[in-house]
Design a protein around this motif. Structure first.
Motif, mmCIF file in Angstrom:
data_model
loop_
_atom_site.group_PDB
_atom_site.id
_atom_site.type_symbol
_atom_site.label_atom_id
_atom_site.label_comp_id
_atom_site.label_asym_id
_atom_site.label_seq_id
_atom_site.Cartn_x
_atom_site.Cartn_y
_atom_site.Cartn_z
ATOM 1 N N TYR B 59 0.834 -1.203 0.000
ATOM 2 C CA TYR B 59 0.000 0.000 0.000
ATOM 3 C C TYR B 59 0.870 1.256 0.000
ATOM 4 O O TYR B 59 0.622 2.197 -0.754
ATOM 5 C CB TYR B 59 -0.931 -0.008 1.219
ATOM 6 C CG TYR B 59 -1.785 1.214 1.305
ATOM 7 C CD1 TYR B 59 -2.842 1.387 0.421
ATOM 8 C CD2 TYR B 59 -1.526 2.221 2.235
ATOM 9 C CE1 TYR B 59 -3.623 2.528 0.455
ATOM 10 C CE2 TYR B 59 -2.303 3.359 2.282
ATOM 11 C CZ TYR B 59 -3.352 3.509 1.393
ATOM 12 O OH TYR B 59 -4.104 4.646 1.427
ATOM 13 N N LEU B 60 1.917 1.239 0.818
ATOM 14 C CA LEU B 60 2.832 2.392 0.845
ATOM 15 C C LEU B 60 3.444 2.606 -0.536
ATOM 16 O O LEU B 60 3.562 3.730 -1.027
ATOM 17 C CB LEU B 60 3.937 2.156 1.869
ATOM 18 C CG LEU B 60 3.585 2.493 3.308
ATOM 19 C CD1 LEU B 60 4.627 1.941 4.252
ATOM 20 C CD2 LEU B 60 3.442 3.992 3.485
ATOM 21 N N GLY B 61 3.828 1.472 -1.187
ATOM 22 C CA GLY B 61 4.413 1.579 -2.516
ATOM 23 C C GLY B 61 3.432 2.155 -3.516
ATOM 24 O O GLY B 61 3.820 2.884 -4.431
ATOM 25 N N LYS B 62 2.167 1.821 -3.335
ATOM 26 C CA LYS B 62 1.153 2.317 -4.258
ATOM 27 C C LYS B 62 0.943 3.818 -4.062
ATOM 28 O O LYS B 62 0.828 4.573 -5.021
ATOM 29 C CB LYS B 62 -0.145 1.552 -4.000
ATOM 30 C CG LYS B 62 -1.292 1.954 -4.875
ATOM 31 C CD LYS B 62 -2.541 1.201 -4.434
ATOM 32 C CE LYS B 62 -3.777 1.874 -4.973
ATOM 33 N NZ LYS B 62 -4.990 1.247 -4.466
ATOM 34 N N VAL B 63 0.926 4.226 -2.779
ATOM 35 C CA VAL B 63 0.681 5.646 -2.500
ATOM 36 C C VAL B 63 1.877 6.496 -2.954
ATOM 37 O O VAL B 63 1.717 7.482 -3.665
ATOM 38 C CB VAL B 63 0.414 5.845 -0.995
ATOM 39 C CG1 VAL B 63 0.280 7.327 -0.690
ATOM 40 C CG2 VAL B 63 -0.842 5.101 -0.597
ATOM 41 N N TYR B 64 3.090 6.061 -2.563
ATOM 42 C CA TYR B 64 4.280 6.801 -2.984
ATOM 43 C C TYR B 64 4.839 6.089 -4.225
ATOM 44 O O TYR B 64 5.836 5.377 -4.144
ATOM 45 C CB TYR B 64 5.321 6.824 -1.872
ATOM 46 C CG TYR B 64 4.854 7.524 -0.634
ATOM 47 C CD1 TYR B 64 5.109 8.884 -0.463
ATOM 48 C CD2 TYR B 64 4.149 6.854 0.354
ATOM 49 C CE1 TYR B 64 4.675 9.539 0.668
ATOM 50 C CE2 TYR B 64 3.697 7.495 1.481
ATOM 51 C CZ TYR B 64 3.965 8.841 1.627
ATOM 52 O OH TYR B 64 3.532 9.497 2.746
ATOM 53 N N ASP B 65 4.173 6.304 -5.366
ATOM 54 C CA ASP B 65 4.444 5.403 -6.476
ATOM 55 C C ASP B 65 5.736 5.727 -7.230
ATOM 56 O O ASP B 65 6.052 5.050 -8.198
ATOM 57 C CB ASP B 65 3.270 5.346 -7.457
ATOM 58 C CG ASP B 65 2.969 6.707 -8.037
ATOM 59 O OD1 ASP B 65 3.619 7.683 -7.626
ATOM 60 O OD2 ASP B 65 2.072 6.786 -8.892
ATOM 61 N N ASN B 212 -0.069 1.062 -9.140
ATOM 62 C CA ASN B 212 -1.348 0.958 -8.436
ATOM 63 C C ASN B 212 -1.818 -0.483 -8.332
ATOM 64 O O ASN B 212 -2.735 -0.788 -7.589
ATOM 65 C CB ASN B 212 -2.410 1.835 -9.110
ATOM 66 C CG ASN B 212 -2.537 1.527 -10.581
ATOM 67 O OD1 ASN B 212 -1.595 1.017 -11.183
ATOM 68 N ND2 ASN B 212 -3.680 1.813 -11.160
ATOM 69 N N LYS B 213 -1.191 -1.376 -9.114
ATOM 70 C CA LYS B 213 -1.567 -2.782 -9.000
ATOM 71 C C LYS B 213 -0.659 -3.541 -8.030
ATOM 72 O O LYS B 213 -0.749 -4.766 -7.940
ATOM 73 C CB LYS B 213 -1.509 -3.446 -10.372
ATOM 74 C CG LYS B 213 -2.619 -2.963 -11.278
ATOM 75 C CD LYS B 213 -2.896 -3.941 -12.389
ATOM 76 C CE LYS B 213 -4.079 -3.462 -13.209
ATOM 77 N NZ LYS B 213 -4.026 -3.999 -14.568
ATOM 78 N N ALA B 214 0.206 -2.795 -7.331
ATOM 79 C CA ALA B 214 1.162 -3.450 -6.435
ATOM 80 C C ALA B 214 0.456 -4.256 -5.357
ATOM 81 O O ALA B 214 0.880 -5.363 -5.027
ATOM 82 C CB ALA B 214 2.076 -2.405 -5.804
ATOM 83 N N VAL B 215 -0.627 -3.696 -4.816
ATOM 84 C CA VAL B 215 -1.315 -4.378 -3.718
ATOM 85 C C VAL B 215 -1.873 -5.710 -4.207
ATOM 86 O O VAL B 215 -1.690 -6.756 -3.577
ATOM 87 C CB VAL B 215 -2.437 -3.474 -3.155
ATOM 88 C CG1 VAL B 215 -3.201 -4.210 -2.076
ATOM 89 C CG2 VAL B 215 -1.838 -2.191 -2.598
ATOM 90 N N VAL B 220 -1.563 -11.691 -4.594
ATOM 91 C CA VAL B 220 -1.479 -12.931 -5.375
ATOM 92 C C VAL B 220 -0.187 -13.668 -5.033
ATOM 93 O O VAL B 220 -0.192 -14.885 -4.802
ATOM 94 C CB VAL B 220 -1.549 -12.628 -6.884
ATOM 95 C CG1 VAL B 220 -1.326 -13.899 -7.682
ATOM 96 C CG2 VAL B 220 -2.883 -12.013 -7.242
ATOM 97 N N GLY B 221 0.901 -12.913 -4.949
ATOM 98 C CA GLY B 221 2.180 -13.510 -4.585
ATOM 99 C C GLY B 221 2.106 -14.183 -3.228
ATOM 100 O O GLY B 221 2.561 -15.306 -3.051
#
Lengths: 535, 367
Positions: B59-65, B212-215, B220-221
């Protein structure tokens, strides 16, 4: 960001041909002065020819050319003959300089390719490339006609890339013929042929071929940029170009493919790749190249999908065995004999009874002998080659075993790996794998299976980091591309290869319209039924 | 970020292949020691705990993309405090890499090269990791994607072949016979500790084509990883039973000895399976090594990646040589990973909390 940018050194090579930055000399209105200028440069050469004639208005005209480079018939017929003929028709017409030029160029000489130049250096430049120069007294311009003709061999089937099913023509040393072979197969307006001149001394004509609207513009630009950055005195083969433009010259793996087959070149052009041709060599370059391409042949597409898929898998197996068989043998036998069935282990060990060396040394000796034998037979004329192979077979196959020098199983292993490397269609990849066998052999001789894995990791990691013109070397395996995977170690039926390889980022990716269904089969009726049906 | 080329599939694969490694060989023993027949449920439980961390990082990665964890740590916590936590996390990963390397060395010495000094294979693998860590993030992803076939397939193969040996008595009851709540928890935490390497994705997400698809990708991973770990736990427990499992140092390796293939081409397969497992270990070590190198390079701007990699090579090798033997090694791992458990799961949650308190909206700020 972490990839080191290639630094191109710009070296001034102008000193090689001695011209430097001297100003260009214009053509002087006085004919004799021009001739003197030219003669001072190339006048002493054996094949240099001058022909002085007089045309309308009793003006002197000199025609210059190199006898070794031109088609003299066409000079006689289309340049000299009309000029002299027109004089005999209209003896005393005086023409002003400007009119004369137009008259000669547009009304008299009917040779196809002509151009007007204004400098002595341009005349020299043209004449040295097989053009014929016409210099008229009183004019400060000269006319150059394309008259080049050099001997060329006929179109033959390329020796290095023979096929059982497929076209039999191959490229030759003559550039125009090669282009014609391509253009003949690609009668479309989008086919581009861009010329360049590389080599300070050899002045080789290099041609970049691609198809507009299919090949990615950036790729074409990149190829062109790399070619333009080449500064070297000679280019005698595409191999020179390959080494100068490839991404990683230190890698054992070739990053550009070469071919002698026009059908292969066209197939790659249509996929969106760029083909580089050079005057004077039948080998053309295809870039970018991925590892996937090196175990494919043009025949794979000519033969039916199921069979060519199987053949491709066999090739991959052969490539793998050429790389790994000897080291696997060494690792298993000297470190992990528990892996193989006990009876076999006993048989192998008893076969090695009299062999004085450890397995790794034995394999190494045989590998080196094999490489020497291969190298010795490659360039020998066929009569001698036969003798060498007999010696090889006897010495390596028979005598070495009987003398207790090597064990029979080792001979089998070495033979398998050597045959495996010959089953690879691309010679340059096969040789890379053959040479990589040695470091793997060392590592597995020292650390067994662990050494083997370490070697494989090093090789795979290197291959994964390689790029050829920005295309990852191991695509479509990694990064994965499902569409292109259909044309990798298996080949799907042509109808299913519906898109061009994604990794090339080509435009216009659709190759096969998936909506068009195959025509349904209709039964072939016996003649009587057919007639009855119609009537 | 340099070039956003990473696909969703590549992120999934990075997560899976990072987590299949050294830990996978040994973890059933440690779980079974604590949770006994409840080990399977404990594995799922432990993996759930890891999910909290994975989701918050994703989620952090998605926000600070367009920032790595180094970037957003400093943005959320401020330069100094951020740097402090970053250094601690890098240190944790350096130590964990060293210990994993040691574990790898022990397995190699124990089963393939009994006469070789332990530092030799360790040095070789660390050297390969160092060479590979000089590449860009794209190559990092290519390497993981390429080796996944070599790692997952053999593991599934071993497990499936063991189906014939299953004794259902060993896994019942699912929630443990006399397992204490405490034992269940500790057993579960073993799995979480093994999975801590997921943090590596925080360095990779900003290079994704669609951050944005990181989460989704991480989830899935995580599912794939959980399935594999649960299967591994299930099969080792069902084949050996919890009592015998406690005596086996590397249960999965023993499971490999059960495998026999038709036609008797190979007498034993475990050495060959070890080959496949070496690829798995390489990808895991490579992930943490690469993470440490990239994070340090980004934190200490001006250091060149190859110098950092060379330095870390020495440090990690030194750490891996510290424990006296395999038992002391597992003691050290126990301590370090317990700290790591709080650090790696807690830190992203802490970041999210601070961000909430500060009420900052990085998307609007950065634009």
């Amino acid at each position: 960001m972490f990839r080191r940018k290639r630094q191109w050194k710009t070296v001034n090579y102008s000193s090689i041909n001695g011209k430097g930055d001297k100003p260009k000399r214009p053509v002087h209105p006085t004919l004799s002065k021009n001739i003197k200028d030219i003669q001072s440069v190339i006048g002493d050469d054996h094949d240099y020819n001058e022909r002085e004639i007089r045309i309308v208005g009793n003006r002197k005209v000199v025609v210059l050319y190199f006898g070794s480079l031109v088609n003299k018939d066409s000079i006689n017929e289309t340049i000299l003959k009309p000029m002299i003929y027109i004089r005999s028709q209209s003896m005393d017409v005086e023409l002003k300089d400007k009119e004369l030029k137009r008259f000669l160029f547009e009304e008299v000489i009917y040779h196809t390719e002509g151009q007007i130049v204004t400098h002595i250096d341009d005349i020299l430049h043209g004449v040295l490339r097989g053009k014929c120069a016409v210099i008229v007294d009183g004019l400060s311009e000269a006319i150059l006609f394309e008259t080049k003709e050099v001997d060329k061999r006929g179109i033959e089937q390329p020796q290095g890339e023979q096929v059982i099913r497929g076209p039999r023509d191959g490229f030759i040393e003559h550039l125009q013929t090669n282009i014609s072979l391509l253009r003949n197969r690609l009668p479309i307006e989008e086919f581009r042929v861009k010329p360049l001149e590389i080599g300070e001394v050899t002045k080789s004509t290099v041609v970049i071929c691609y198809i507009d609207h299919i090949a990615n513009e950036k790729l074409v630009e990149e190829v062109e940029k790399r070619l333009q950055h080449i500064h070297i005195d000679r280019v005698l083969d595409t191999g020179y170009i390959e080494q100068l433009i490839e991404d990683n010259p230190r890698s054992p793996f070739p990053q550009i493919q070469y071919t002698e087959r026009p059908d292969k070149a066209v197939g790659n052009l249509v996929e969106g790749r760029v083909v580089i041709l050079i005057e004077g060599t039948p080998l053309t370059l295809i870039c970018p190249a991925t590892f996937n391409q090196f175990f494919q042949t043009s025949e794979d597409y000519n033969e039916r999908a199921l069979m060519s898929s199987l053949v491709r898998m066999i090739r991959l197996l052969a490539l793998g065995s050429s790389l790994l068989f000897p080291s696997l043998y060494v690792a298993v036998l000297s470190f992990h004999p528990e892996l193989i069935p006990a009876e076999f282990a006993v048989a192998v060990t008893s076969g090695r009874g009299g062999v004085p060396f450890p397995v790794v040394v034995e394999v190494l000796i045989m590998e080196v002998a094999m490489e020497i034998l291969r190298e010795a037979t490659v360039r020998m004329p066929q009569q001698v080659g036969g003798a060498i192979s007999i010696v090889g077979v006897l010495v390596i196959g028979q005598a070495a075993v009987e003398a207790g020098f090597v064990s029979p199983v080792t001979v089998v292993i070495i033979a398998l790996s050597t045959i495996g490397s010959f089953a690879t269609p691309a010679y340059n990849v096969a040789i890379a794998f053959r040479m990589l066998r040695f470091p793997i052999l060392f590592l597995s001789g020292m650390f067994g299976l662990f050494g083997l894995v370490v070697a494989l990791l090093l090789i795979f990691n290197h291959m994964l980091s390689l790029r050829s013109f920005g295309v990852p070397y191991l695509s479509p395996f990694s990064p994965v591309d499902w569409q292109s995977l259909r044309d990798s170690f298996i080949r799907f039926p042509l109808r299913w290869l519906s898109k061009r390889p994604e990794e090339l980022h080509s435009y216009n990716t659709i190759r096969v319209d998936p909506k068009v269904k195959r025509k349904p089969k209709e039964p072939l009726l016996p003649k009587e039924d057919d007639r009855n049906g119609k009537s | 970020m340099e070039n956003r080329e990473l696909t969703v599939l590549q992120l999934i694969v990075i997560l899976v292949s990072t987590n299949i490694g050294v830990g996978m060989l040994a973890f059933p023993r440690f779980v079974a020691l604590k949770a006994e027949t409840a080990s399977i449920s404990a594995t799922v439980f432990g993996s759930m705990i890891a999910l909290i961390g994975i989701m918050s990082i994703a989620y952090l990665g998605k926000v600070y993309d367009n920032k790595t964890f180094v970037g957003y740590s400093r943005e959320i916590l401020g330069e100094k405090l951020g740097a402090f936590f970053i250094i601690i996390i890098i240190l944790f990963f350096i130590i964990i890499t060293g210990l994993e390397l040691r574990q790898f060395g022990e397995v190699i010495i124990g089963s393939l090269l009994p006469k070789t000094p332990i530092y030799v294979p360790m040095m070789m693998i660390a050297f390969i990791c160092m060479l590979a860590s000089l590449h860009s993030v794209n190559v990092f992803a290519y390497i993981h994607l390429f080796y996944i076939a070599f790692t997952v397939a053999p593991i599934i193969f071993i497990l499936l072949v063991a189906t014939t040996e299953i004794d259902w008595i060993y896994i019942q009851p699912l929630l443990g016979n006399e397992t204490t709540w405490d034992g269940f928890m500790t057993g579960g935490f073993v799995v979480t500790k093994v999975l801590l390497n997921f943090f590596v994705i925080s360095m990779v997400i900003p290079f994704m084509r669609q951050p944005n698809k990181a989460v989704l990708a991480s989830f899935v991973g995580w599912i794939i990883v959980t399935i594999l770990y649960t299967l591994a736990m299930f099969f080792t427990l069902a084949v050996f039973g919890s009592t015998e499992l406690e005596n086996l140092m590397w249960p999965i390796l023993v499971l490999g000895r059960l495998v026999r293939i038709p036609a008797e081409v190979f007498q034993r397969l475990d050495a060959l399976l070890l080959v496949a497992w070496m690829f798995a270990v390489f990808t895991t070590l490579y992930s943490t090594f690469y993470f440490s190198v990239r994070a340090s390079t980004e934190l200490f701007l001006g250091f060149r990646q190859r110098i950092v990699a060379a330095l870390l090579f020495g440090i990690i090798l030194a750490i891996s040589l510290l424990p006296k033997d395999v038992y002391e090694m597992y003691e050290v791992i126990k301590v370090v990973s317990s700290i790591g458990l709080f650090l790696i799961i807690g830190y992203p949650l802490f970041l999210l909390f601070i961000r909430k308190v500060k009420g900052s909206d990085p998307i609007n700020e950065s634009s």
